[in-house]
Enzyme design. Structure first.
Site, PDB file in Angstrom:
ATOM      1  N   LYS A  52       0.916   5.538  -2.091  1.00 44.95           N
ATOM      2  CA  LYS A  52       0.507   6.556  -3.071  1.00 44.95           C
ATOM      3  C   LYS A  52      -0.962   6.357  -3.446  1.00 44.95           C
ATOM      4  O   LYS A  52      -1.735   7.308  -3.526  1.00 44.95           O
ATOM      5  CB  LYS A  52       1.424   6.498  -4.302  1.00 44.95           C
ATOM      6  CG  LYS A  52       2.833   6.973  -3.962  1.00 44.95           C
ATOM      7  CD  LYS A  52       3.877   6.765  -5.041  1.00 44.95           C
ATOM      8  CE  LYS A  52       5.249   7.138  -4.453  1.00 44.95           C
ATOM      9  NZ  LYS A  52       6.358   7.035  -5.386  1.00 44.95           N
ATOM     10  N   GLN A  96       7.671   4.044 -10.515  1.00 41.96           N
ATOM     11  CA  GLN A  96       8.340   3.828  -9.235  1.00 41.96           C
ATOM     12  C   GLN A  96       9.783   3.369  -9.469  1.00 41.96           C
ATOM     13  O   GLN A  96      10.027   2.463 -10.268  1.00 41.96           O
ATOM     14  CB  GLN A  96       7.570   2.786  -8.408  1.00 41.96           C
ATOM     15  CG  GLN A  96       8.069   2.622  -6.993  1.00 41.96           C
ATOM     16  CD  GLN A  96       7.928   3.894  -6.147  1.00 41.96           C
ATOM     17  OE1 GLN A  96       6.982   4.657  -6.295  1.00 41.96           O
ATOM     18  NE2 GLN A  96       8.892   4.120  -5.272  1.00 41.96           N
ATOM     19  N   ASP A 119       6.555  13.702 -10.304  1.00 49.18           N
ATOM     20  CA  ASP A 119       7.766  13.470  -9.499  1.00 49.18           C
ATOM     21  C   ASP A 119       8.802  14.580  -9.724  1.00 49.18           C
ATOM     22  O   ASP A 119       9.769  14.685  -8.985  1.00 49.18           O
ATOM     23  CB  ASP A 119       8.428  12.141  -9.917  1.00 49.18           C
ATOM     24  CG  ASP A 119       8.074  10.986  -8.988  1.00 49.18           C
ATOM     25  OD1 ASP A 119       7.789  11.232  -7.806  1.00 49.18           O
ATOM     26  OD2 ASP A 119       8.099   9.828  -9.467  1.00 49.18           O
TER      27      ASP A 119
HETATM   28  N1  GUN Z   1      11.767   5.692  -5.364  1.00 51.79           N
HETATM   29  C1  GUN Z   1      12.186   6.281  -4.213  1.00 51.79           C
HETATM   30  N2  GUN Z   1      11.672   7.516  -4.100  1.00 51.79           N
HETATM   31  C2  GUN Z   1      10.911   7.714  -5.197  1.00 51.79           C
HETATM   32  C3  GUN Z   1      10.107   8.811  -5.633  1.00 51.79           C
HETATM   33  O1  GUN Z   1      10.001   9.875  -4.996  1.00 51.79           O
HETATM   34  N3  GUN Z   1       9.461   8.620  -6.814  1.00 51.79           N
HETATM   35  C4  GUN Z   1       9.582   7.485  -7.536  1.00 51.79           C
HETATM   36  N4  GUN Z   1       8.931   7.424  -8.714  1.00 51.79           N
HETATM   37  N5  GUN Z   1      10.318   6.461  -7.165  1.00 51.79           N
HETATM   38  C5  GUN Z   1      10.977   6.586  -5.986  1.00 51.79           C
END
Ligand code: GUN
Length: 284
Positions: A52, A96, A119
């Site tokens: 990211k 996350q 998200d």
């Molecule tokens: N863990 C697995 N996929 C994701 C996601 O798309 N966003 C976040 N914040 N955590 C995750």
């Protein structure tokens, strides 16, 4: 003959568009910024967070990492989020997942301002996805729709069967496919006669979390297969939810793992961060 859907290629095309929009915004004094919170030492989460941050760098955005120790409390995370909610240079905030067991994940997600919830996990944004009138698209499902459109694969009127009903993938994917006029069936671990249903799919989405779960006998000749699974095998290699070797030959289009759906998720997150920054410009 089948076509391998190249997530890296689609991702690069979308990122190019994002980068050029970011440089336009920068000329107006706005640099989109993404705050990423990571709690504890989960190695997979570390990889995702690094991707990211790299994506932000690549597209000219700012990224702010908050790496918190395992023993951080729910209240401490919420107080950080409240600070970030009010910070002008932060357009998007994400925590996350998964968070350590002692943390109330739902409270954490609910603390993120819906305006910065890139998200699209906040109930307000989930609700908007349900009505079809949303600001932020759920990243993984939006990535899959983007791939279908890039390859000019028709969605309208097609039967999309989704295996998996998670809040992150299965449920929002059903909503996006409905918005695109597909007929949608959602299957899960309690579904009876799964194979009979998946064999009816024009577009089959595997979001199960079990390596090689989807076998050739479950797939209709000529179907489009999208594999969301990222499973680590004993030999250290990544493997999807689809038995690619045996399934691919039956499909018209299929995503590989790695290099399929995976790269698109971060790209759509960057797109949502850009959207948040553009909205800020409108608000001011
Ligand atoms: N863990 C697995 N996929 C994701 C996601 O798309 N966003 C976040 N914040 N955590 C995750």
């Amino acid at each position: 003959m089948y076509t391998r859907i190249d997530g890296k290629e689609v991702s690069a095309a979308v990122r190019e568009r994002i980068s050029s929009e970011v440089s336009e915004l920068k000329k107006q004094g706005i640099t989109p910024g993404l705050a990423v919170i990571i709690v504890g030492n989960d190695p997979a989460s570390r990889v995702y967070v690094n991707n990211k941050k790299k994506g932000c760098e690549q597209t000219g955005m700012n990224s702010f990492e908050y790496a918190l120790p395992e023993e951080t409390t729910t209240e401490e995370i919420i107080s950080l989020i409240e600070k970030l909610n009010n910070e002008n240079g932060v357009d998007g905030i994400l925590c996350q997942l998964p968070v350590p067991k002692h943390i109330d994940g739902e409270k954490v997600l609910n603390a993120i301002s819906p305006e910065k919830d890139v998200d699209a996990f906040h109930p307000v944004n989930c609700g908007k996805v349900m009505t079809g009138d949303y600001i932020f698209s759920p990243c993984t499902p939006a990535g899959m729709v983007e791939m279908l459109k890039y390859y000019n694969i028709p969605i309208s009127g097609k039967h999309c069967v989704i295996i998996g009903r998670s809040n992150i993938v299965g449920k929002p994917m059903a909503m996006l496919m409905l918005k695109n006029n597909a007929t949608v069936t959602v299957c899960h671990s309690k579904t009876e006669n799964l194979c009979e249903i998946t064999k009816q799919a024009d577009i089959l989405v595997a979001a199960v979390g079990k390596p090689k779960f989807v076998t050739a006998d479950m797939v209709k000749e000529g179907a489009v297969v999208l594999d969301v699974g990222i499973n680590r095998m004993e030999n250290g290699k990544l493997c999807g939810d689809v038995d690619f070797e045996n399934v691919a030959g039956k499909t018209s289009y299929i995503t590989p793992v790695p290099g399929g759906v995976g790269p698109m998720t971060v790209t759509m997150l960057l797109n949502n961060t850009l959207t948040a920054a553009k909205r800020k410009k409108i608000d001011n």
